[in-house]
Design a protein around this motif. Structure first.
Motif, mmCIF file in Angstrom:
data_model
loop_
_atom_site.group_PDB
_atom_site.id
_atom_site.type_symbol
_atom_site.label_atom_id
_atom_site.label_comp_id
_atom_site.label_asym_id
_atom_site.label_seq_id
_atom_site.Cartn_x
_atom_site.Cartn_y
_atom_site.Cartn_z
ATOM 1 N N ALA A 94 0.510 -1.258 -0.028
ATOM 2 C CA ALA A 94 -0.035 0.084 -0.118
ATOM 3 C C ALA A 94 1.170 1.201 -0.476
ATOM 4 O O ALA A 94 0.552 2.232 0.122
ATOM 5 C CB ALA A 94 -0.880 -0.304 1.177
ATOM 6 N N ASP A 95 2.260 1.046 -0.234
ATOM 7 C CA ASP A 95 3.115 2.159 0.046
ATOM 8 C C ASP A 95 3.526 3.039 -1.080
ATOM 9 O O ASP A 95 4.313 3.294 -0.970
ATOM 10 C CB ASP A 95 4.001 1.611 1.044
ATOM 11 C CG ASP A 95 5.354 0.939 1.663
ATOM 12 O OD1 ASP A 95 4.456 -0.025 0.610
ATOM 13 O OD2 ASP A 95 5.777 1.018 1.885
ATOM 14 N N MET A 148 -0.419 4.292 -5.036
ATOM 15 C CA MET A 148 -1.060 3.841 -4.248
ATOM 16 C C MET A 148 -1.521 4.616 -3.354
ATOM 17 O O MET A 148 -1.888 5.100 -2.050
ATOM 18 C CB MET A 148 -0.920 2.454 -3.249
ATOM 19 C CG MET A 148 -0.541 1.366 -4.333
ATOM 20 S SD MET A 148 -2.239 0.832 -4.368
ATOM 21 C CE MET A 148 -2.439 -0.627 -3.915
ATOM 22 N N LEU A 149 -0.872 5.948 -3.639
ATOM 23 C CA LEU A 149 -0.911 7.058 -2.653
ATOM 24 C C LEU A 149 -1.146 8.270 -3.213
ATOM 25 O O LEU A 149 -1.376 8.749 -4.179
ATOM 26 C CB LEU A 149 1.074 7.275 -2.124
ATOM 27 C CG LEU A 149 1.266 5.498 -1.609
ATOM 28 C CD1 LEU A 149 2.772 6.536 -0.903
ATOM 29 C CD2 LEU A 149 1.037 5.931 -0.077
ATOM 30 N N CYS A 192 -3.730 7.205 -0.336
ATOM 31 C CA CYS A 192 -4.587 6.103 -0.362
ATOM 32 C C CYS A 192 -5.645 7.155 1.129
ATOM 33 O O CYS A 192 -5.650 6.695 2.306
ATOM 34 C CB CYS A 192 -4.288 5.456 0.264
ATOM 35 S SG CYS A 192 -5.278 3.229 1.160
ATOM 36 N N ASP A 232 -8.966 6.090 0.302
ATOM 37 C CA ASP A 232 -9.667 5.318 0.627
ATOM 38 C C ASP A 232 -9.220 3.961 0.442
ATOM 39 O O ASP A 232 -9.218 3.132 -0.781
ATOM 40 C CB ASP A 232 -10.818 5.442 -0.133
ATOM 41 C CG ASP A 232 -12.221 4.699 -0.199
ATOM 42 O OD1 ASP A 232 -11.928 3.127 0.358
ATOM 43 O OD2 ASP A 232 -13.472 4.394 -0.800
ATOM 44 N N PRO A 233 -8.980 2.755 0.859
ATOM 45 C CA PRO A 233 -8.487 1.535 0.336
ATOM 46 C C PRO A 233 -8.780 0.839 -0.159
ATOM 47 O O PRO A 233 -7.574 0.388 -1.074
ATOM 48 C CB PRO A 233 -8.227 0.574 2.170
ATOM 49 C CG PRO A 233 -7.907 2.532 3.864
ATOM 50 C CD PRO A 233 -9.379 3.490 2.770
ATOM 51 N N THR A 271 -8.334 2.332 -3.241
ATOM 52 C CA THR A 271 -6.956 2.602 -4.078
ATOM 53 C C THR A 271 -6.860 1.222 -4.764
ATOM 54 O O THR A 271 -6.372 1.344 -5.788
ATOM 55 C CB THR A 271 -6.100 2.731 -2.722
ATOM 56 O OG1 THR A 271 -7.199 4.495 -2.566
ATOM 57 C CG2 THR A 271 -4.976 2.957 -3.189
ATOM 58 N N ASN A 281 2.050 -4.068 -7.949
ATOM 59 C CA ASN A 281 1.699 -3.549 -5.971
ATOM 60 C C ASN A 281 2.282 -5.718 -5.309
ATOM 61 O O ASN A 281 1.774 -5.346 -4.293
ATOM 62 C CB ASN A 281 0.564 -3.237 -5.752
ATOM 63 C CG ASN A 281 0.660 -1.908 -6.596
ATOM 64 O OD1 ASN A 281 -0.216 -1.951 -6.896
ATOM 65 N ND2 ASN A 281 1.949 -0.590 -6.414
#
Length: 125
Positions: free
Chosen positions: A43-44, A48-49, A51, A53-54, A57, A66
């Motif tokens: 997620a980093d 993905m940034l 973020c 709303d996970p 995303t 990813n």
């Protein structure tokens, strides 16, 4: 006008997709007694940034680059973005075999990639 939300897209790709294929009792959601088929994304990573709303995303920005880890039926198959436990060629062959088995069980026509079937040379162009 109807739209598909990110939440609905994820449901279609997981639980509802498994149900539609007649596999809802063994996969499609994380439940005791079902196959442990999981994908973990980093997620980093820049795409993905930020973020906010996970779920959105994941669906709208997440992709193969990813992928950090993958479990298939409880067996670790990818770790650190690299295939583990089998060669890429073996994983490719197993994926094709399982797809052909699934399409046959569903009564679907044979995949158009007959040159990739388990009976032929998988290294053909």
């Amino acid at each position: 006008e109807r739209t598909v939300t990110p939440r609905r897209a994820l449901q279609l790709a997981t639980r509802d997709g498994a149900e539609d294929l007649g596999l809802g009792d063994i996969t499609g959601s994380i439940r005791a007694g079902k196959r442990a088929d999981l994908v973990v994304l980093r997620a980093d990573d820049p795409n993905m940034l930020p973020c906010v709303d996970p779920l959105s995303t994941l669906v709208l920005a997440g992709g193969p680059s990813n992928v950090e880890a993958v479990m298939v039926d409880g067996k670790l198959r990818v770790w650190g973005g690299e295939v583990v436990g089998m060669s890429r060629e073996d994983m490719r062959a197993e994926s094709i075999d399982l797809f052909e088995e699934l399409t046959s069980a569903l009564g679907w026509p044979a995949p158009p990639w007959s040159w990739l079937s388990s009976e032929t040379d998988r290294n053909a162009p």
